[in-house]
Design a protein around this motif. Structure first.
Motif, PDB file in Angstrom:
ATOM      1  N   MET A 105       0.837  -1.201   0.000  1.00 17.52           N
ATOM      2  CA  MET A 105       0.000   0.000   0.000  1.00 17.52           C
ATOM      3  C   MET A 105       0.866   1.243   0.000  1.00 17.52           C
ATOM      4  N   TYR A 106       0.263   2.342  -0.411  1.00 10.31           N
ATOM      5  CA  TYR A 106       0.897   3.662  -0.382  1.00 10.31           C
ATOM      6  C   TYR A 106      -0.034   4.604   0.379  1.00 10.31           C
ATOM      7  N   PHE A 107       0.556   5.558   1.089  1.00 14.54           N
ATOM      8  CA  PHE A 107      -0.219   6.588   1.768  1.00 14.54           C
ATOM      9  C   PHE A 107       0.568   7.887   1.690  1.00 14.54           C
ATOM     10  N   SER A 108      -0.123   8.991   1.846  1.00 11.24           N
ATOM     11  CA  SER A 108       0.508  10.307   1.766  1.00 11.24           C
ATOM     12  C   SER A 108       0.448  11.001   3.109  1.00 11.24           C
ATOM     13  N   LEU A 109       1.505  11.752   3.398  1.00 10.53           N
ATOM     14  CA  LEU A 109       1.547  12.593   4.587  1.00 10.53           C
ATOM     15  C   LEU A 109       1.464  14.048   4.156  1.00 10.53           C
ATOM     16  N   LEU A 110       0.860  14.853   5.003  1.00 10.28           N
ATOM     17  CA  LEU A 110       0.839  16.298   4.851  1.00 10.28           C
ATOM     18  C   LEU A 110       1.713  16.886   5.950  1.00 10.28           C
ATOM     19  N   PRO A 111       2.165  18.120   5.808  1.00  7.68           N
ATOM     20  CA  PRO A 111       2.983  18.723   6.863  1.00  7.68           C
ATOM     21  C   PRO A 111       2.299  18.612   8.228  1.00  7.68           C
ATOM     22  N   GLY A 112       3.091  18.213   9.221  1.00  4.13           N
ATOM     23  CA  GLY A 112       2.569  18.035  10.574  1.00  4.13           C
ATOM     24  C   GLY A 112       2.067  16.630  10.847  1.00  4.13           C
ATOM     25  N   GLN A 113       2.112  15.759   9.861  1.00  3.87           N
ATOM     26  CA  GLN A 113       1.716  14.366  10.059  1.00  3.87           C
ATOM     27  C   GLN A 113       2.969  13.491  10.143  1.00  3.87           C
ATOM     28  N   PHE A 114       2.836  12.357  10.825  1.00  2.00           N
ATOM     29  CA  PHE A 114       3.969  11.452  10.993  1.00  2.00           C
ATOM     30  C   PHE A 114       3.530  10.007  10.807  1.00  2.00           C
ATOM     31  N   ALA A 115       4.519   9.169  10.580  1.00  2.17           N
ATOM     32  CA  ALA A 115       4.327   7.718  10.570  1.00  2.17           C
ATOM     33  C   ALA A 115       5.375   7.115  11.490  1.00  2.17           C
ATOM     34  N   ILE A 116       4.972   6.122  12.265  1.00  2.96           N
ATOM     35  CA  ILE A 116       5.896   5.380  13.113  1.00  2.96           C
ATOM     36  C   ILE A 116       6.088   4.010  12.478  1.00  2.96           C
ATOM     37  N   PHE A 117       7.347   3.674  12.217  1.00  7.13           N
ATOM     38  CA  PHE A 117       7.684   2.389  11.621  1.00  7.13           C
ATOM     39  C   PHE A 117       8.492   1.568  12.616  1.00  7.13           C
ATOM     40  N   TYR A 118       7.965   0.404  12.950  1.00  7.93           N
ATOM     41  CA  TYR A 118       8.652  -0.551  13.816  1.00  7.93           C
ATOM     42  C   TYR A 118       9.506  -1.480  12.945  1.00  7.93           C
ATOM     43  N   PRO A 119      10.347  -2.316  13.559  1.00  3.05           N
ATOM     44  CA  PRO A 119      11.181  -3.210  12.756  1.00  3.05           C
ATOM     45  C   PRO A 119      10.406  -4.125  11.805  1.00  3.05           C
ATOM     46  N   ASP A 120       9.161  -4.392  12.088  1.00  3.30           N
ATOM     47  CA  ASP A 120       8.356  -5.251  11.210  1.00  3.30           C
ATOM     48  C   ASP A 120       7.700  -4.492  10.072  1.00  3.30           C
ATOM     49  N   ASP A 121       7.962  -3.192   9.969  1.00  2.45           N
ATOM     50  CA  ASP A 121       7.366  -2.351   8.936  1.00  2.45           C
ATOM     51  C   ASP A 121       8.410  -1.998   7.877  1.00  2.45           C
ATOM     52  N   VAL A 122       8.293  -2.585   6.695  1.00  2.73           N
ATOM     53  CA  VAL A 122       9.176  -2.219   5.590  1.00  2.73           C
ATOM     54  C   VAL A 122       8.537  -1.000   4.935  1.00  2.73           C
ATOM     55  N   HIS A 123       9.329   0.042   4.745  1.00  4.66           N
ATOM     56  CA  HIS A 123       8.769   1.308   4.293  1.00  4.66           C
ATOM     57  C   HIS A 123       9.613   1.934   3.194  1.00  4.66           C
ATOM     58  N   ALA A 124       8.919   2.651   2.312  1.00  5.68           N
ATOM     59  CA  ALA A 124       9.559   3.346   1.186  1.00  5.68           C
ATOM     60  C   ALA A 124       9.256   4.830   1.349  1.00  5.68           C
ATOM     61  N   PRO A 125      10.193   5.610   1.897  1.00  7.47           N
ATOM     62  CA  PRO A 125       9.953   7.037   2.114  1.00  7.47           C
ATOM     63  C   PRO A 125      10.318   7.887   0.895  1.00  7.47           C
ATOM     64  N   MET A 126      10.015   9.166   1.003  1.00  8.23           N
ATOM     65  CA  MET A 126      10.493  10.203   0.066  1.00  8.23           C
ATOM     66  C   MET A 126       9.934  10.103  -1.348  1.00  8.23           C
ATOM     67  N   ILE A 127       8.773   9.494  -1.516  1.00  5.05           N
ATOM     68  CA  ILE A 127       8.146   9.453  -2.829  1.00  5.05           C
ATOM     69  C   ILE A 127       7.368  10.757  -2.994  1.00  5.05           C
ATOM     70  N   GLY A 128       7.640  11.484  -4.059  1.00  2.49           N
ATOM     71  CA  GLY A 128       6.907  12.725  -4.285  1.00  2.49           C
ATOM     72  C   GLY A 128       7.612  13.615  -5.284  1.00  2.49           C
ATOM     73  N   ASP A 129       6.978  14.742  -5.573  1.00  4.27           N
ATOM     74  CA  ASP A 129       7.529  15.756  -6.462  1.00  4.27           C
ATOM     75  C   ASP A 129       7.978  16.946  -5.633  1.00  4.27           C
ATOM     76  N   GLY A 130       9.019  17.608  -6.075  1.00  3.97           N
ATOM     77  CA  GLY A 130       9.489  18.807  -5.383  1.00  3.97           C
ATOM     78  C   GLY A 130      10.281  18.465  -4.144  1.00  3.97           C
ATOM     79  N   LEU A 131      10.653  19.514  -3.412  1.00  8.79           N
ATOM     80  CA  LEU A 131      11.442  19.337  -2.193  1.00  8.79           C
ATOM     81  C   LEU A 131      10.575  18.826  -1.053  1.00  8.79           C
TER      82      LEU A 131
END
Length: 147
Positions: free
Chosen positions: A111-137
């Motif tokens: 699955m994919y999900f989006s964050l907006l400024p001020g939102q966070f995700a907590i990833f534990y060792p059992d969570d494989v994650h792909a960060p930094m997908i997006g356009d711009g800085l």
């Protein structure tokens, strides 16, 4: 994995002995003014502030850690992340790198999900994650909380 707004961060303090410290510090900061780099908050808690261009979903890093929990907070931009349970990942790239506390996979996220400024995700060792997908800085802060 947990997804929420920083304003709700205090409710996660009971989940780890250093979550309260991390969320209290985050809520007391002017996040936009934080300097890029690594900031040691205490023994077992460090902050990594970065600002980099987003990447396409086809070139993302798909990773997980053994020794740290990640709290990834978006400061500016729009970030999409991928996620999949570690137990379902079958295509590692090499072996676990103990020094860097990371292993990468070529599996596709479930699955994919989006964050907006001020939102966070907590990833534990059992969570494989792909960060930094997006356009711009994308300016973000990753809290590394030692397990």
């Amino acid at each position: 994995m947990i997804i929420d707004k920083l304003s709700n961060g205090a409710q996660y303090a009971p989940l780890h002995r250093n979550f309260g410290l991390a969320f209290d510090w985050l809520q007391a900061q002017d996040l936009e003014a934080l300097e890029i780099g690594i900031h040691q908050l205490s023994d077992g808690v460090k902050m990594i502030v970065s600002e980099n261009p987003g990447v396409e979903a086809t070139v993302q890093k798909f990773e997980c850690h053994n020794q740290n929990i990640d709290i990834q907070l978006l400061i500016r931009g729009n970030e999409t992340m991928g996620w999949k349970p570690r137990q379902d990942c079958t295509q590692p790239i090499g072996k676990f790198d103990d020094e860097r506390d990371v292993i990468f996979f070529t599996d596709r996220p479930d699955m994919y999900f989006s964050l907006l400024p001020g939102q966070f995700a907590i990833f534990y060792p059992d969570d494989v994650h792909a960060p930094m997908i997006g356009d711009g800085l994308i300016k973000k802060l990753v809290v590394k909380v030692a397990i």
